[in-house]
Structures are given as C-alpha cells and as structure tokens.
Design an enzyme around this catalytic site. Structure first.
Site, short mmCIF file in Angstrom:
data_model
loop_
_atom_site.label_atom_id
_atom_site.label_comp_id
_atom_site.label_asym_id
_atom_site.label_seq_id
_atom_site.Cartn_x
_atom_site.Cartn_y
_atom_site.Cartn_z
N GLU A 177 4.17 13.46 -4.12
CA GLU A 177 3.19 13.50 -3.03
C GLU A 177 3.63 14.60 -2.05
O GLU A 177 4.72 14.50 -1.48
CB GLU A 177 3.23 12.13 -2.36
CG GLU A 177 2.01 11.72 -1.66
CD GLU A 177 2.16 10.31 -1.07
OE1 GLU A 177 3.27 9.76 -1.03
OE2 GLU A 177 1.14 9.78 -0.64
N CYS B 283 -2.45 8.86 2.53
CA CYS B 283 -2.09 8.41 1.17
C CYS B 283 -3.19 8.71 0.18
O CYS B 283 -2.94 8.79 -1.02
CB CYS B 283 -1.79 6.92 1.19
SG CYS B 283 -3.14 5.99 1.92
N GLU C 92 0.89 -1.17 0.00
CA GLU C 92 0.00 0.00 0.00
C GLU C 92 0.92 1.21 0.00
O GLU C 92 1.50 1.56 1.03
CB GLU C 92 -0.89 0.00 1.25
CG GLU C 92 -1.87 -1.15 1.33
CD GLU C 92 -3.04 -1.02 0.37
OE1 GLU C 92 -3.20 0.05 -0.26
OE2 GLU C 92 -3.79 -2.00 0.22
P1 NAP Z 1 8.17 5.25 4.84
O1 NAP Z 1 9.26 6.18 5.14
O2 NAP Z 1 8.25 4.41 3.64
O3 NAP Z 1 8.02 4.35 6.14
C1 NAP Z 1 7.06 3.32 6.22
C2 NAP Z 1 7.60 2.24 7.11
O4 NAP Z 1 8.78 1.70 6.51
C3 NAP Z 1 8.01 2.74 8.50
O5 NAP Z 1 7.73 1.75 9.46
C4 NAP Z 1 9.51 2.89 8.34
O6 NAP Z 1 10.20 2.76 9.55
C5 NAP Z 1 9.83 1.72 7.45
N1 NAP Z 1 11.11 1.82 6.77
C6 NAP Z 1 11.72 2.91 6.30
N2 NAP Z 1 12.91 2.58 5.74
C7 NAP Z 1 13.04 1.23 5.86
C8 NAP Z 1 14.03 0.29 5.48
N3 NAP Z 1 15.14 0.65 4.86
N4 NAP Z 1 13.82 -1.01 5.79
C9 NAP Z 1 12.71 -1.40 6.43
N5 NAP Z 1 11.72 -0.55 6.81
C10 NAP Z 1 11.88 0.75 6.52
O7 NAP Z 1 6.77 5.99 4.75
P2 NAP Z 1 6.15 6.99 5.81
O8 NAP Z 1 6.77 8.31 5.60
O9 NAP Z 1 6.18 6.41 7.18
O10 NAP Z 1 4.63 6.97 5.38
C11 NAP Z 1 4.12 7.82 4.44
C12 NAP Z 1 3.93 7.11 3.12
O11 NAP Z 1 3.06 6.00 3.29
C13 NAP Z 1 3.28 7.98 2.09
O12 NAP Z 1 3.88 7.80 0.84
C14 NAP Z 1 1.84 7.45 2.05
O13 NAP Z 1 1.19 7.71 0.84
C15 NAP Z 1 2.05 6.01 2.29
N6 NAP Z 1 0.83 5.39 2.79
C16 NAP Z 1 0.13 4.58 1.96
C17 NAP Z 1 -1.05 4.01 2.40
C18 NAP Z 1 -1.85 3.12 1.48
O14 NAP Z 1 -2.73 2.44 1.97
N7 NAP Z 1 -1.58 3.10 0.20
C19 NAP Z 1 -1.52 4.26 3.68
C20 NAP Z 1 -0.79 5.10 4.51
C21 NAP Z 1 0.40 5.66 4.05
P3 NAP Z 1 10.67 4.04 10.42
O15 NAP Z 1 9.51 4.99 10.41
O16 NAP Z 1 10.92 3.44 11.73
O17 NAP Z 1 11.86 4.61 9.73
#
Ligand code: NAP
Length: 493
Positions: A393, A296, A262
């Site tokens: 985004e 998102c 997602e």
């Molecule tokens: P993110 O930076 O990709 O982080 C998401 C998760 O991935 C967090 O738990 C993060 O951990 C982890 N993560 C980051 N780097 C990693 C790595 N190298 N290895 C393993 N895990 C890793 O995204 P975010 O900023 O938290 O969330 C916002 C994004 O999520 C937006 O793009 C939004 O559109 C998307 N989103 C999509 C949906 C959907 O249903 N399509 C719903 C909600 C959000 P840490 O935070 O601990 O670094």
C-alpha cells in the site's frame, strides 16, 4: 502543480472543543507525562495530550464496565435519541471540528468538512438502527418446544482507530456500539487525538452517561495490551494497518473476544477501452488523490487496457499536474501534506523503485520544500507488476499505471494480492461489468465511480483486508450476541 506555502492560525468559534485531556468515566483526565501533537503542514506544535499507559486504560475499562448494564437497560429509543443529538451537535460544530482535523491531520479543509458530515451520518444511521435490533421467533424442532433468539449487546468494546479519518473511523464503531447497548473505550492515533477528544466533548453534551464513552490517549503498545488482554472487554474493533491488526487480533484470542478488523488494501482501478474516459479520469482523481492518497480504499494500481492506455495516461497526468498542493487550512489547496516524514520516505521509495524498474515519470515525483511533509501528486506509466507500489500500500499521492490486453489478464492482475478491500472498474459493456464485478475478489467494487463509501452500505474487506462490516444494517451485527432461549412447554393444560 502549484505549491502554496502560507499557513494560518487555528481559528475556532468554540475554543473549549480543543481539549488537551483524555476522557475517562465522564471526567477529563490529565497527567504531567505528555505527548506532543504537531501540524504536518508546518511542523509546529498544536498541543499536548496525556501519555497514558496501562494503569489509566484499566481505569477506563472499569468505568466502561460499570456503565454498561445501566446503559443497556435504557430503551433503544432513548439510546437512539442520544446518538441523534450527538450527530446534531457534530454537524452544528462542523466548522470547528474540520479546523481541528485539518490542523492535526493535514487534509484540505473542504475534505475535513466532508468527513465531519460523513462521521455524523454514522451516528444518525445507528440512532435509527437502535430500534431495529430485533430478535427472532423460530419454528420449533419439536411440538413441546418454543425457540426465541434474543439480540443482546456484546458488552464492553475496545476500539483502536487510525489517523487518516480521525472522526469517521470512530463514529463508525461508537455509533453501532452505543446503539446496541455496549460501552466503549477508544484509543485514537497519537497523531490525531484532538478530533477524538472534541467528538467526546460533544458526546458528553449530547447526554452520553459517564463511562459509556471513554477516550484514552497515550502509549499505543501499553494501551493496546490492556484493550486486547482485559477479559472484561468482550469485543475488539480495529482500523489500521494489516500488520498491527493481525498482531492485536491474535492477542485477543487469549480471552476469545469478538474481533472486527478494517485493514489495509491494494485497490485496483481497471479501465477498459470502452470506458467513458471523462468519468474514468474523474473517478481516478477521487479514488487516488483524496486525502493525499491516504485512504484504505485509495487506488493503488491503475490497470488500463491497451487501446485507451495512452489517452488515459495523458489525461490523468494533465489533471494531476494541475492539483494545488498546500496547507489544508488554505481553501485553495487540493492536496495537503502527508501525515509525517516516514510517509514521505515510503512514497519516495515507491517512486524511486518504480522508476528503477523501468517506469516513466509523467508528473510529480518529488518532495516539496518547506517545513511541512508534502509530496507532489505523481503519475507513473509502464509500472512493472513487481514494483513495490503494486505489492504494498503506497498510501500517498502516486498513480502507477499498468497495461493489460484482455479481461482475463485484467482479472488476474487485479486479484494478484493478499488484500481484498476496494476495487474500481470502468466499462460501458453491461455483460462485462457483471462478469468483472463477480470475478473481483474484493469486499467492495466501484462500477464507473471512484467514490463508494456511505453509511447506508456495508464497508469492509475480504482476504487479509479484514473481518466484519461497518455501516449499513449489517454494521450492528458485530456488537450483538445471539442468545437462544429454548423453552419446554406442556402442550396440554
Ligand atoms: P497503524 O499504524 O496500524 O495504526 C492504527 C492504530 O493502531 C493507531 O491508533 C495506532 O496508534 C495503533 N497502534 C499502532 N501500534 C500499536 C500497538 N503495538 N498496539 C496497539 N495499538 C497500536 O495504521 P495507520 O498508519 O494509523 O493507518 C493507516 C492504515 O489503516 C492503512 O493501512 C489503511 O489502509 C488502514 N485503514 C483501513 C481502513 C479500513 O476501513 N479498512 C480505514 C482507514 C485506514 P498510534 O498512531 O498512536 O501509534
């Protein structure tokens, strides 16, 4: 825009729901190596959690592996009853869960309460679905064969979840996983671990057996390496940014895991001249400014027909200018802080870029003084299609408006992106609404509404916005494998 600067302490009626330990194999696990969690409204420390790495994550996978077969051997009715009790406890403690969520994530307390209810709805929904995971008996291809298709749990599931919906993004995965007979290891965002840990505590109280549900906090890269690489994990489910999701999904291919993603969106919000403008402005506020624009499915581009453009821009700007910005724990706030300073920097850069390319700032456009990471709700008109905020985004409270002439142009503008999560469309013309909903290359279309998410409907994207669907009766599909039993029989005694 009104800005409130006062903040409040964390009042919990059950202080034991605030837990500074990870949850592994039914035990609360801790470590001297800690990670700090701060309140984005104040910059103050809320607490710390263990900074676990690969070793402790492997222990969680051990526990989930040991617990999986016994959990799957229970009846679906029993697993459903445990999930239903978990949902009940989540609702019973909604006030405390919302308070913890607002403290670490920032969203207004009323929105946090809404998310608690939304999170519980997935547990309740999949509690019911557990008993409907039926297989198939297929008409055989030969008279001496009988074909049976069983649906079996995929096994151990790993879930990585984001900070923007600290509870619901977990229950949308844990609900179907547990209903299907899988066990799960969850890594919440380091920014919002306390919501996940409180949820796990209530799961424990609901009777989830040790090892079935595990929450590991700590180093994302190290934990991610285990969750994508350990061959015992048979399914990986991720909600977060497109770039991280792609990278982790690629790693899962070494062990050929089932993968659900997602990811991010770039939602268009299309308003035709014949739209109900009151409904369109209400929809715009809901689809853009909820969670300070950090969802998102948040609108990223407002695409408005030329005849209604000025009126829509003025009405939206007027409404946005009245939003109250302040700490989420203050009930008067319509909009809380952004998650961190990086988010503020990105949103500021998008605004500066748009203005630099000729857009006009109608309201907002500034950071807000004070200790928290606030950004004023913003409306920009006449944004060119090549501006950053149309291509990436923004994930913040910035509404950028673009003008279109006719339907064909609206479709071309809306589909001009590699994302395909949510889209919105406002029109009162029935034929046009059907043409447009069919032409939009998105997993979800909100027709005359800015709110589309519910546990009963499939949520997910196409193109680079993801794989699979969460919620609805389809949400269980990613957690079961189909097993064919082809039986040869003697057709005569
Ligand atoms: P993110 O930076 O990709 O982080 C998401 C998760 O991935 C967090 O738990 C993060 O951990 C982890 N993560 C980051 N780097 C990693 C790595 N190298 N290895 C393993 N895990 C890793 O995204 P975010 O900023 O938290 O969330 C916002 C994004 O999520 C937006 O793009 C939004 O559109 C998307 N989103 C999509 C949906 C959907 O249903 N399509 C719903 C909600 C959000 P840490 O935070 O601990 O670094």
């Amino acid at each position: 825009m009104t800005v409130l600067l006062q903040d409040y302490a964390l009042p919990l009626s059950r202080s034991d729901l605030f837990i500074e330990a990870a949850y592994v194999g039914g035990k609360w696990a801790t470590d001297t190596d800690r990670m700090e969690v701060t309140n984005p409204a104040t910059g103050e420390l809320i607490g710390t959690v263990p900074n676990f790495g690969a070793k402790q994550t492997s222990l969680a996978v051990d526990a989930a592996t040991a617990a999986q077969k016994p959990w799957a051997a229970l009846t679906a009715g029993y697993r459903g009853a445990v999930l239903r009790e978990w949902a009940r406890l989540v609702l019973e403690h909604a006030r405390d869960l919302a308070t913890i969520m607002t403290a670490e994530q920032g969203k207004p307390i009323a929105e946090a309460r809404g998310e608690v209810v939304y999170a519980a709805s997935f547990l309740e929904w999949f509690a019911e679905e557990a008993r409907r995971i039926d297989g198939e008996v297929i008409q055989p291809h030969a008279s001496d064969r009988r074909l049976l298709v069983r649906k079996e749990p995929v096994g151990v599931v790993a879930a990585i979840t984001p900070w923007n919906f600290p509870l619901a993004m977990i229950t949308r995965k844990a609900g179907p996983a547990l209903a299907a007979g899988c066990t799960i290891v969850i890594k919440p965002s380091e920014l919002t671990p306390f919501s996940a840990l409180a949820l796990a505590k209530l799961g424990e109280e609901a009777g989830i057996p040790a090892g079935v549900l595990n929450v590991v906090t700590g180093d994302a890269a190290q934990i991610g390496d285990v969750l994508t690489g350990d061959p015992r994990i048979r399914k990986f489910t991720f909600t977060g940014s497109t770039s991280i999701g792609k990278m982790l999904a690629a790693r899962c291919m070494d062990t050929v895991k089932r993968v659900s993603l997602e990811l991010g969106g770039n939602a268009p919000f299309i308003v035709f001249d014949d739209a109900d403008i009151d409904a369109a402005v209400d929809g715009a506020i809901a689809a853009k400014f909820r969670n300070s624009g950090q969802t998102c499915v948040c609108t990223n581009r407002f695409i408005v027909q030329e005849g209604i453009y000025d009126e829509f821009a003025n009405r939206l700007s007027e409404r946005v200018g009245k939003l109250v910005v302040g700490p989420g724990l203050d009930g008067r706030s319509d909009q809380g802080p952004l998650i961190d300073q990086r988010a503020v920097a990105r949103v500021s850069a998008h605004v500066e870029d748009a203005v630099g390319r000729g857009a006009t700032l109608m309201t907002g456009g500034t950071t807000v003084c004070g200790p928290g990471t606030f950004f004023s709700p913003t409306v920009l008109r006449d944004v060119p299609a090549d501006a950053l905020l149309c291509r990436e985004e923004t994930f913040g409270p910035v509404a950028g408006l673009l003008k279109f002439r006719d339907e064909a142009e609206a479709i071309a503008m809306a589909n001009d992106t590699r994302s395909g999560l949510a889209s919105y469309l406002f029109t009162r013309d029935l034929d046009r609404s059907i043409r447009m909903t069919e032409a939009l290359e998105y997993g979800m279309v909100g027709l005359n509404t800015g709110v589309i998410s519910t546990e009963v409907a499939p949520f997910g994207g196409i193109k680079e916005s993801g794989l699979g669907r969460e919620g609805s009766r389809h949400g269980i599909d990613d957690y079961v494998e189909l097993k064919l039993v082809c039986t040869a029989i003697k057709t005569t005694p």
